[in-house]
Motif scaffolding. Structure first.
Motif, PDB file in Angstrom:
ATOM      1  N   VAL A 174       0.777  -1.189  -0.072  1.00  0.00           N
ATOM      2  CA  VAL A 174      -0.071  -0.098   0.152  1.00  0.00           C
ATOM      3  C   VAL A 174       0.958   1.132  -0.147  1.00  0.00           C
ATOM      4  CG1 VAL A 174      -1.804   1.444   1.112  1.00  0.00           C
ATOM      5  CG2 VAL A 174      -1.640  -1.248   1.076  1.00  0.00           C
ATOM      6  N   MET A 175       0.539   2.357  -0.874  1.00  0.00           N
ATOM      7  CA  MET A 175       1.163   3.503  -0.887  1.00  0.00           C
ATOM      8  C   MET A 175       0.202   4.516  -0.822  1.00  0.00           C
ATOM      9  SD  MET A 175       4.016   5.046  -3.791  1.00  0.00           S
ATOM     10  CE  MET A 175       2.680   5.221  -5.181  1.00  0.00           C
ATOM     11  N   PHE A 176       0.504   5.453   0.540  1.00  0.00           N
ATOM     12  CA  PHE A 176      -0.204   6.636   0.626  1.00  0.00           C
ATOM     13  C   PHE A 176       0.669   7.792   0.044  1.00  0.00           C
ATOM     14  CE2 PHE A 176      -1.944   3.863   3.674  1.00  0.00           C
ATOM     15  CZ  PHE A 176      -3.290   4.031   3.602  1.00  0.00           C
ATOM     16  N   LEU A 224      -5.219  13.501   0.668  1.00  0.00           N
ATOM     17  CA  LEU A 224      -4.666  12.132   0.577  1.00  0.00           C
ATOM     18  C   LEU A 224      -5.039  11.347  -0.181  1.00  0.00           C
ATOM     19  CD1 LEU A 224      -4.093  11.736   4.726  1.00  0.00           C
ATOM     20  CD2 LEU A 224      -2.817  12.692   2.971  1.00  0.00           C
ATOM     21  N   ALA A 225      -4.258  10.233  -0.902  1.00  0.00           N
ATOM     22  CA  ALA A 225      -4.488   9.313  -1.905  1.00  0.00           C
ATOM     23  C   ALA A 225      -3.863   7.986  -1.655  1.00  0.00           C
ATOM     24  CB  ALA A 225      -4.262   9.756  -3.063  1.00  0.00           C
ATOM     25  N   VAL A 226      -4.268   6.917  -2.199  1.00  0.00           N
ATOM     26  CA  VAL A 226      -3.798   5.533  -1.744  1.00  0.00           C
ATOM     27  C   VAL A 226      -3.650   4.765  -3.121  1.00  0.00           C
ATOM     28  CG1 VAL A 226      -6.296   4.618  -1.311  1.00  0.00           C
ATOM     29  CG2 VAL A 226      -4.237   3.466  -0.445  1.00  0.00           C
ATOM     30  N   ALA A 227      -2.541   4.143  -3.369  1.00  0.00           N
ATOM     31  CA  ALA A 227      -2.390   3.240  -4.376  1.00  0.00           C
ATOM     32  C   ALA A 227      -1.774   1.999  -3.704  1.00  0.00           C
ATOM     33  CB  ALA A 227      -1.649   3.803  -5.296  1.00  0.00           C
ATOM     34  N   THR A 228      -2.067   0.683  -4.651  1.00  0.00           N
ATOM     35  CA  THR A 228      -1.609  -0.814  -4.201  1.00  0.00           C
ATOM     36  C   THR A 228      -0.804  -1.292  -5.124  1.00  0.00           C
ATOM     37  OG1 THR A 228      -3.823  -1.599  -4.997  1.00  0.00           O
ATOM     38  CG2 THR A 228      -3.586  -0.875  -2.732  1.00  0.00           C
ATOM     39  N   ALA A 229      -0.052  -2.584  -4.605  1.00  0.00           N
ATOM     40  CA  ALA A 229       0.413  -3.242  -5.728  1.00  0.00           C
ATOM     41  C   ALA A 229       0.385  -4.716  -4.711  1.00  0.00           C
ATOM     42  CB  ALA A 229       2.068  -2.772  -5.739  1.00  0.00           C
ATOM     43  N   ALA A 230       0.389  -5.445  -5.853  1.00  0.00           N
ATOM     44  CA  ALA A 230       0.429  -6.842  -5.505  1.00  0.00           C
ATOM     45  C   ALA A 230       1.654  -7.376  -4.782  1.00  0.00           C
ATOM     46  CB  ALA A 230       0.004  -8.101  -6.489  1.00  0.00           C
ATOM     47  N   SER A 231       2.781  -6.834  -5.260  1.00  0.00           N
ATOM     48  CA  SER A 231       3.970  -7.004  -4.930  1.00  0.00           C
ATOM     49  C   SER A 231       5.106  -6.098  -5.745  1.00  0.00           C
ATOM     50  CB  SER A 231       4.463  -8.598  -5.584  1.00  0.00           C
ATOM     51  OG  SER A 231       4.557  -8.641  -6.877  1.00  0.00           O
ATOM     52  N   SER A 253      -8.519  -3.343   7.660  1.00  0.00           N
ATOM     53  CA  SER A 253      -7.906  -4.532   7.541  1.00  0.00           C
ATOM     54  C   SER A 253      -7.195  -4.558   6.346  1.00  0.00           C
ATOM     55  CB  SER A 253      -8.863  -5.672   7.798  1.00  0.00           C
ATOM     56  OG  SER A 253      -9.898  -5.871   6.669  1.00  0.00           O
ATOM     57  N   SER A 254      -7.705  -3.946   5.475  1.00  0.00           N
ATOM     58  CA  SER A 254      -6.563  -3.933   3.975  1.00  0.00           C
ATOM     59  C   SER A 254      -5.526  -2.817   4.049  1.00  0.00           C
ATOM     60  CB  SER A 254      -7.669  -3.980   2.835  1.00  0.00           C
ATOM     61  OG  SER A 254      -8.105  -2.482   2.782  1.00  0.00           O
ATOM     62  N   GLY A 255      -5.529  -1.798   5.143  1.00  0.00           N
ATOM     63  CA  GLY A 255      -4.540  -0.943   5.142  1.00  0.00           C
ATOM     64  C   GLY A 255      -4.953   0.236   3.899  1.00  0.00           C
ATOM     65  N   THR A 256      -5.918   0.175   3.337  1.00  0.00           N
ATOM     66  CA  THR A 256      -6.016   1.157   2.248  1.00  0.00           C
ATOM     67  C   THR A 256      -7.048   2.127   2.735  1.00  0.00           C
ATOM     68  OG1 THR A 256      -7.861  -0.261   1.527  1.00  0.00           O
ATOM     69  CG2 THR A 256      -5.800  -0.583   0.490  1.00  0.00           C
ATOM     70  N   GLY A 257      -7.601   2.300   3.747  1.00  0.00           N
ATOM     71  CA  GLY A 257      -8.675   3.371   4.332  1.00  0.00           C
ATOM     72  C   GLY A 257      -8.807   3.136   5.774  1.00  0.00           C
ATOM     73  N   PHE A 258      -9.475   4.285   6.191  1.00  0.00           N
ATOM     74  CA  PHE A 258      -9.681   4.443   7.694  1.00  0.00           C
ATOM     75  C   PHE A 258     -10.800   3.213   8.052  1.00  0.00           C
ATOM     76  CE2 PHE A 258      -8.421   8.784   6.659  1.00  0.00           C
ATOM     77  CZ  PHE A 258      -7.288   8.717   7.289  1.00  0.00           C
TER      78      PHE A 258
END
Length: 626
Positions: free
Chosen positions: A146-148, A165-172, A233-238
């Protein structure tokens, strides 16, 4: 405050600052060595940049060509043998850049091994204004990366109050690919005056993730605030039902170097939590890194101190983040102006904000956190039954037992007179000492007839008394034994004690308000013959020994001798029962504390903050003030 920079070809970047004081809970601290983490947390500044840019050509100004070495707002993370330095974008990597190395403090370069394409964010979300993405905060959580980061809303410039604030993800991610995808249709946080500098953090004792960030993107004259909130629990939001907790507010009265505060970075060490931050004007040599200690991921946090300032030709270090290497050693990554003409803190004179990584000592092991007595001690401490500590005013957080295994619950606290330390006592008589509070002995190895219910310290901190529910007294250090109720039949159990100012006597109080006085402690009256609505839970005495107050669990106050009545919570509907009280320096007021950490202040006792607005692991059981 922060600034944006232009680059040849693509992208606009920005630099950010960090945090340092509080509003709610309010903590205003001293300057210099008296601050919480001051003299004991030290950075060993790095003389050389950790990122040596490849030979990609020449040009001026320094940020306008590929080989500039610019790496603002860095955050280093370690995974699978590779150290990743995520930074505000540069010509090597658009939007948000990613550099890689096999060493924590040197050898960073683009993961493409080319003079372009080393981006962590190839395609920002459509709601974002192009070329305004800055300040990445990256972690692995919930089975993915997870990248904020922050960006201005479409149609708005950076630093105009519209950064979010924004959020992006990567599987690996890997040493040859560290790209994230932002598929959100909107920001996760947009506060008035703007939201920037997000940094995720995982509490190692619970596995729960949190986000810290700054409010005020630099486009407002309003204060800068540092916030923290639990993530889902996914770390992508509050987390559902969560709310932000205020950790710090810039405070130029106590800390003149805090013209603004930003770029927060939190880590756990030594049984406590460290919050690193930047402060000052990032375009000046006065920009610096600071640090404070906090009672938990949601605060409160204590006094602040500078730990890294300009050194040699490395100017205005800041925008940093804490991280640990593969062996568990602590490091601070940061950006600083370097190169260009002497004293240059601008791209216009040839400098760039280059990446540096330096060792930092954060203690670990026994629950202790380095702290120092404040210049003028004011405020109060609360303690929970698990030994968790909540500090307010300018009192330092010196460590806690929170999150550690205890044989028996903590039942009381006493603070040193200078506010530089405290003792906790458990119901088995075990003692936990922090800061400048010396260990004088404990009853933890003794078979007790009844549990310990409280403690008091001598005026010079050279000793303390413990009191059991049967009125038995245990004295240590220079605390004299002046008598006890241990052999007396009591109508009700003892619930607390208060010493005389001379240290030559003490009072005990029972839950029915009965008073037992010993040594030079004089009897001024009791509630023992009064029908009480609720039981008495604690007491405090005037400095001259001419009177005392008792407090009941409903917040009712009973005053005797020369102890004035300043008010009570007896007529208020309480969320939770009151469990203790503490006096101001001059005896002109008092605080009451409830099991949920709620504070009630009367007379000249100021309100410095409370724990009543956030969930506690265990209830508060007492409070103390210097």
């Amino acid at each position: 405050m922060r600034g944006t920079m232009g680059r040849a070809g693509t992208g606009v970047g920005a630099l950010l600052l960090l945090g340092a004081s509080l509003t709610v809970p309010q903590i205003i601290g001293p300057t210099g060595a008296a601050a919480a983490a001051a003299a004991h947390v030290a950075v060993s500044p790095s003389p050389n940049p950790a990122f040596g840019p490849p030979a990609c050509g020449t040009g001026t100004p320094a940020y306008n060509y590929e080989g500039s070495g610019d790496a603002a707002d860095p955050q280093v993370v370690y995974s699978g043998g590779t150290y990743y330095a995520f930074t505000t974008g540069n010509a090597l990597g658009n939007n948000i850049a990613a550099l890689v190395s096999s060493s924590p403090n040197s050898g960073y370069g683009p993961y493409t091994h080319k003079c372009y394409g080393s981006t962590a964010l190839p395609s920002p979300s459509p709601w974002e204004q192009p070329n305004t993405q800055t300040s990445p905060g990256v972690f692995q959580y919930g089975g993915h990366w997870v990248m904020f980061y922050d960006a201005a809303q479409s149609g708005h410039a950076s630093d105009s109050g519209f950064d979010c604030l924004a959020v992006a993800t990567a599987a690996s991610i890997s040493a040859t690919d560290a790209q994230f995808g932002d598929v959100s249709d909107g920001p996760i946080e947009c506060q008035p005056t703007g939201s920037i500098d997000p940094e995720p953090f995982v509490d190692p004792s619970t596995g729960i993730a949190y986000l810290v960030w700054k409010q005020n993107d630099g486009g407002s004259s309003a204060p800068a605030y540092i916030w923290a909130e639990q993530l889902n629990s996914s770390g992508t939001g509050f987390a559902p039902g969560s709310s932000p907790s205020l950790l710090l507010t810039n405070n130029t009265v106590s800390y003149p170097w805090e013209t603004t505060v930003e770029d927060p970075s939190m880590e756990a060490a030594g049984g406590g939590f460290y919050l690193a931050f930047s402060a000052g004007d990032y375009t000046s040599t006065g920009y610096s890194e600071g640090i404070t200690t906090c009672s938990g991921p949601l605060g409160p946090c204590g006094p602040q101190s500078q730990v890294l300032t300009t050194y040699g030709s490395v100017l205005g270090p800041g925008g940093g983040a804490l991280f640990s290497d593969a062996a568990g050693n602590w490091w601070l990554d940061y950006a600083a102006w370097h190169g260009g003409s002497p004293g240059c803190t601008s791209y216009a004179c040839g400098a760039a904000r280059q990446l540096f990584v330096a060792p930092i000592n954060l203690p670990s092991g026994n629950g202790q956190v380095p702290c120092n007595a404040p210049a003028s001690a004011y405020g109060y401490y609360m303690v929970a039954s698990d030994g968790g500590i909540f500090n307010y005013g300018d009192l330092a957080f010196c460590g806690s037992e929170g999150g550690r295994f205890l044989n028996k619950p903590v039942v009381g606290i006493a603070v040193t007179r200078d506010g530089g330390g405290y003792w906790l006592v458990a119901s088995d008589g075990g003692i936990f000492n922090y800061g400048d509070a010396p260990f004088h002995g404990s009853a933890g190895s003794i078979a007790l007839n009844k549990p310990i219910v409280g403690m008091a310290a001598t005026p010079d901190g050279g000793g303390y008394w413990l009191v059991a529910s049967d009125g038995g007294i245990f004295n240590y250090g220079d605390a004299g034994f002046y008598g006890s109720a241990g052999s007396i039949h009591l109508n009700k159990p003892i619930v607390g004690m208060a010493p005389t100012a001379s240290g030559k006597g003490y009072w005990l109080v029972a839950s029915d308000g009965g008073i037992f006085n010993y040594g030079d402690a004089r009897f001024h009256g009791s509630a023992g013959s009064v029908a009480l609505n609720k039981p008495v839970v604690g007491m405090a005495a005037t400095d001259d020994g001419g009177g005392y107050w008792l407090v009941a669990s409903d917040g009712g106050i009973f005053n005797y001798g020369d102890a004035p009545f300043y008010g009570s919570a007896g007529s208020l509907p309480l969320n939770k029962p009151v469990v203790g009280m503490a006096l101001t320096h001059d005896g002109g007021g008092y605080w009451l504390v409830a099991t949920d950490g709620g504070i009630f202040n009367y007379g000249d006792a100021p309100f410095y903050g409370s724990a009543g607005s956030f969930p506690l692991d265990q209830p508060v059981v007492g409070m103390s003030a210097p």
